[in-house]
Design a protein around this motif. Structure first.
Motif, PDB file in Angstrom:
ATOM      1  N   UNK A   1     -32.871  35.041  29.927  1.00  0.00           N
ATOM      2  CA  UNK A   1     -33.008  36.498  30.030  1.00  0.00           C
ATOM      3  C   UNK A   1     -33.197  37.060  28.624  1.00  0.00           C
ATOM      4  N   UNK A   2     -34.134  37.975  28.476  1.00  0.00           N
ATOM      5  CA  UNK A   2     -34.394  38.589  27.177  1.00  0.00           C
ATOM      6  C   UNK A   2     -34.305  40.104  27.311  1.00  0.00           C
ATOM      7  N   UNK A   3     -33.413  40.726  26.550  1.00  0.00           N
ATOM      8  CA  UNK A   3     -33.327  42.183  26.502  1.00  0.00           C
ATOM      9  C   UNK A   3     -34.302  42.690  25.448  1.00  0.00           C
ATOM     10  N   UNK A   4     -35.174  43.609  25.850  1.00  0.00           N
ATOM     11  CA  UNK A   4     -36.171  44.157  24.923  1.00  0.00           C
ATOM     12  C   UNK A   4     -36.057  45.684  24.944  1.00  0.00           C
ATOM     13  N   UNK A   5     -35.664  46.294  23.833  1.00  0.00           N
ATOM     14  CA  UNK A   5     -35.500  47.750  23.819  1.00  0.00           C
ATOM     15  C   UNK A   5     -36.819  48.489  23.949  1.00  0.00           C
ATOM     16  N   UNK A   6     -36.755  49.731  24.378  1.00  0.00           N
ATOM     17  CA  UNK A   6     -37.947  50.565  24.492  1.00  0.00           C
ATOM     18  C   UNK A   6     -38.644  50.667  23.137  1.00  0.00           C
ATOM     19  N   UNK A   7     -39.947  50.479  23.140  1.00  0.00           N
ATOM     20  CA  UNK A   7     -40.782  50.518  21.933  1.00  0.00           C
ATOM     21  C   UNK A   7     -40.221  49.594  20.834  1.00  0.00           C
ATOM     22  N   UNK A   8     -39.674  48.471  21.272  1.00  0.00           N
ATOM     23  CA  UNK A   8     -39.138  47.483  20.341  1.00  0.00           C
ATOM     24  C   UNK A   8     -39.619  46.092  20.726  1.00  0.00           C
ATOM     25  N   UNK A   9     -38.980  45.070  20.174  1.00  0.00           N
ATOM     26  CA  UNK A   9     -39.370  43.705  20.470  1.00  0.00           C
ATOM     27  C   UNK A   9     -38.185  42.773  20.341  1.00  0.00           C
ATOM     28  N   UNK A  10     -38.314  41.607  20.933  1.00  0.00           N
ATOM     29  CA  UNK A  10     -37.279  40.579  20.845  1.00  0.00           C
ATOM     30  C   UNK A  10     -37.949  39.242  21.128  1.00  0.00           C
ATOM     31  N   UNK A  11     -37.348  38.161  20.640  1.00  0.00           N
ATOM     32  CA  UNK A  11     -37.930  36.846  20.865  1.00  0.00           C
ATOM     33  C   UNK A  11     -36.870  35.889  21.366  1.00  0.00           C
ATOM     34  N   UNK A  12     -37.333  34.789  21.951  1.00  0.00           N
ATOM     35  CA  UNK A  12     -36.417  33.772  22.444  1.00  0.00           C
ATOM     36  C   UNK A  12     -37.073  32.409  22.308  1.00  0.00           C
ATOM     37  N   UNK A  13     -36.271  31.414  21.972  1.00  0.00           N
ATOM     38  CA  UNK A  13     -36.736  30.036  21.923  1.00  0.00           C
ATOM     39  C   UNK A  13     -36.605  29.430  23.309  1.00  0.00           C
ATOM     40  N   UNK A  14     -37.652  28.728  23.760  1.00  0.00           N
ATOM     41  CA  UNK A  14     -37.619  28.083  25.074  1.00  0.00           C
ATOM     42  C   UNK A  14     -38.152  26.665  24.953  1.00  0.00           C
ATOM     43  N   UNK A  15     -37.770  25.814  25.892  1.00  0.00           N
ATOM     44  CA  UNK A  15     -38.382  24.498  25.978  1.00  0.00           C
ATOM     45  C   UNK A  15     -39.807  24.669  26.477  1.00  0.00           C
TER      46      UNK A  15
END
Length: 231
Positions: free
Chosen positions: A184-198
């Motif tokens: 699960x990735x939380x991404x704020x409004x007009x923002x960004x977020x990243x996550x490492x995945x296999x």
């Protein structure tokens, strides 16, 4: 005769309004998606405070004349984020740990990072007031260390990739990534977020404001996904 024309006019007018309402209620919002391979620019690297962007530019431009200055800036940002003043109850990453992550790659062989060696060997162990129990590194510090190790990894058999999700909408997002593993990735409004995945196939689902989004992705390299409500 006038009454007849009036009745016909009102009937046609009412029918037009009813059809317009029906058409309006049947319209559903759609999500605008843009997927790109991540390319970092010098302008982004010099202006951003995100270690991911600075490290990414260095990795993609190994011979650039400003890399030494960017490496020093990268070190400063990471260490500031783990400073005693910023997090008084958290054990930060040591400078030697950060230096090892940044310098242990082919881009940096034979180059100095202009870091005080004597201070870099010191591990600062912070404790809560009145207690001698050591605190564990924060999740953010672990995530940053994992991301830097991945970016500077030259192994073609690297089993991980990262997804950067850029939210262009006015609504906060929770993006669910489902496959062999679930994230699960939380991404704020007009923002960004990243996550490492296999690496592998995943179904990404979320709701962008009132619009539903679902997409099958085959993740074999680092990508960026930009989401917004379609016009």
């Amino acid at each position: 005769m006038k009454k007849l024309f009036l009745i016909i006019f009102l009937s046609i007018f009412s029918l037009g309004i009813a059809q317009k309402k029906k058409k309006g209620t049947s319209k559903t919002k759609a999500v605008a998606e843009k997927e790109t391979v991540i390319i970092y620019t010098l302008e982004e690297a010099e202006s951003s405070s995100e270690p991911r962007i600075i490290a990414g530019f260095i990795k993609q431009n190994p011979g650039h004349e400003k890399n030494d200055a960017l490496k020093r800036r990268l070190m400063n940002i990471i260490m500031a984020d783990n400073s005693i003043e910023a997090k008084p109850t958290i054990k930060p990453l040591s400078k030697s740990k950060v230096e090892k992550i940044v310098s242990n790659n082919e881009l940096n062989k034979g180059k100095d990072l202009a870091v005080n060696r004597s201070s870099s060997e010191k591990n600062v162990n912070l404790t809560s007031a009145g207690s001698s129990k050591k605190s564990e590194p924060s999740e953010h510090a672990k995530k940053t260390a994992s991301m830097l190790s991945h970016i500077f990894n030259h192994d073609p058999n690297d089993k991980e990739a990262y997804i950067n999700i850029k939210n262009k909408s006015k609504c906060n997002l929770i993006v669910k990534i489902s496959g062999n593993k679930y994230y699960n990735v939380d991404v704020p409004a007009r923002g960004q977020n990243f996550i490492m995945v296999d690496k592998g196939e995943y179904v990404l689902t979320t709701q962008v404001c009132d619009a539903k989004y679902s997409s099958l992705k085959k993740i074999q390299r680092d990508i960026q996904i930009e989401l917004n409500v379609a016009d």
